[in-house]
Write a protein that holds these residues in place. Structure first.
Motif, PDB file in Angstrom:
ATOM      1  N   ASN A 200      28.020  -9.369  73.967  1.00 51.83           N
ATOM      2  CA  ASN A 200      28.494 -10.544  73.902  1.00 51.83           C
ATOM      3  C   ASN A 200      27.679 -11.622  74.832  1.00 51.83           C
ATOM      4  N   ALA A 201      26.668 -11.885  73.868  1.00 54.35           N
ATOM      5  CA  ALA A 201      25.578 -12.703  74.446  1.00 54.35           C
ATOM      6  C   ALA A 201      25.803 -13.955  73.893  1.00 54.35           C
ATOM      7  N   THR A 202      25.663 -15.189  74.784  1.00 53.39           N
ATOM      8  CA  THR A 202      25.488 -16.384  74.696  1.00 53.39           C
ATOM      9  C   THR A 202      24.000 -17.159  74.511  1.00 53.39           C
ATOM     10  N   GLY A 203      23.156 -16.093  75.310  1.00 52.17           N
ATOM     11  CA  GLY A 203      21.789 -16.605  75.327  1.00 52.17           C
ATOM     12  C   GLY A 203      21.000 -15.331  75.926  1.00 52.17           C
ATOM     13  N   ASP A 206      21.992 -12.650  78.701  1.00 50.88           N
ATOM     14  CA  ASP A 206      23.334 -11.632  78.563  1.00 50.88           C
ATOM     15  C   ASP A 206      22.593 -10.421  78.008  1.00 50.88           C
ATOM     16  N   ASP A 229      18.671 -12.715  67.919  1.00 51.78           N
ATOM     17  CA  ASP A 229      17.740 -13.829  68.469  1.00 51.78           C
ATOM     18  C   ASP A 229      17.465 -13.214  70.091  1.00 51.78           C
TER      19      ASP A 229
END
Length: 293
Positions: A200-203, A206, A229
């Protein structure tokens, strides 16, 4: 009146327990201690710490009955930060072991354990599973585990190779598996990713392997169709990446600031996002298919 079961002329503790309601003592077989219930056996917390190289069988025989070794006592092996387990050097589970669950902190602070071979049928781990196993050098994650928990690999300061076996669907693995360990403190030199890992990555912070400066090689297995990404950005020592034939997308900054000198992009890749190879100062050769955009 009751039936006495004897082994080597000694009244069975299990029989006395059943008759008088007492708590049965652990039964020692081949260096491991067990408790029994029905047809199942549990590897027990030992009366004295386990020693050396342990082999956990799929079944065990006692008094003429065969039991499935289907569970581990929560405290069978683990130590603590202040009182680590320094006597176990390896643990190997039988390939056909019926054990499916590892409890919280199951192998916590086994600081002398260099090798751990897990049951193939494991479907659940919680958190702190291998935390503090500072001598562990290689770990293979079976393909049935859906998620790694918080702090599962915190303090695994000797871990050189991490393998995710192929399995059904993806496995959730976020940066929280390292607990408070900073990216530059991780010792992993080789990643084998035969299963898709999601987070659950926002950047980039994470993601589980971003900034792992010891990493030298990463292999993505056939299950991968897209590299997310930022996935391996700032892995400055990484000189080799193996990509699967079925890959179609490489995300933005996926390999930014790595040590790659060359890379082969599979023919199925149609998209390479922005800044994927920015900062790769040693990169002199990129082989692209005609379809790549």
């Amino acid at each position: 009146m009751f039936t006495q079961f004897k082994k080597a002329g000694v009244l069975s503790i299990m029989t006395l327990s059943a008759v008088f309601g007492a708590t049965a003592a652990n039964t020692v077989i081949d260096g491991l201690e067990y408790t029994f219930k029905g047809s199942e056996a549990t590897v027990a917390k030992p009366s004295k710490p386990y020693q050396g190289d342990l082999v956990i069988p799929a079944t065990v025989e006692y008094n003429g009955t065969t039991y499935n070794v289907s569970a581990l006592n929560a405290s069978a092996f683990k130590g603590t930060a202040s009182a680590p387990n320094t006597t176990i050097t390896s643990i190997t589970f039988a390939e056909n072991s019926p054990i499916t669950t590892l409890g919280r902190g199951q192998f916590n602070y086994c600081t002398a354990m260099t090798k751990l071979v897990l049951p193939k049928g494991i479907t659940k781990v919680t958190q702190d599973t291998w935390g503090g196993c500072s001598a562990l050098e290689e770990l293979v994650i079976p393909g049935g585990i859906p998620k790694l928990g918080a702090n599962d690999l915190q303090g695994c300061s000797s871990l050189k190779k991490l393998v995710f076996e192929a399995g059904e669907g993806a496995i959730t693995v976020g940066a929280n598996i390292w607990g408070g360990d900073k990216a530059g403190e991780r010792s992993i030199e080789e990643l084998v990713l035969n299963r898709v890992l999601t987070a659950n990555a926002t950047g980039p912070n994470d993601l589980p392997f971003t900034g792992t400066t010891a990493l030298k090689k990463a292999t993505f297995g056939d299950a991968w169709t897209a590299i997310p990404d930022y996935y391996l950005q700032n892995c400055s020592a990484m000189t080799e990446v193996v990509l699967p034939a079925g890959l179609n997308t490489i995300g933005a900054q996926a390999f930014l600031n790595t040590g790659l000198a060359s890379i082969t992009i599979p023919a199925g890749v149609t998209t390479i996002a922005t800044s994927t190879f920015n900062g790769c100062k040693n990169l002199t050769k990129v082989e692209l298919s005609a379809a790549t955009t």
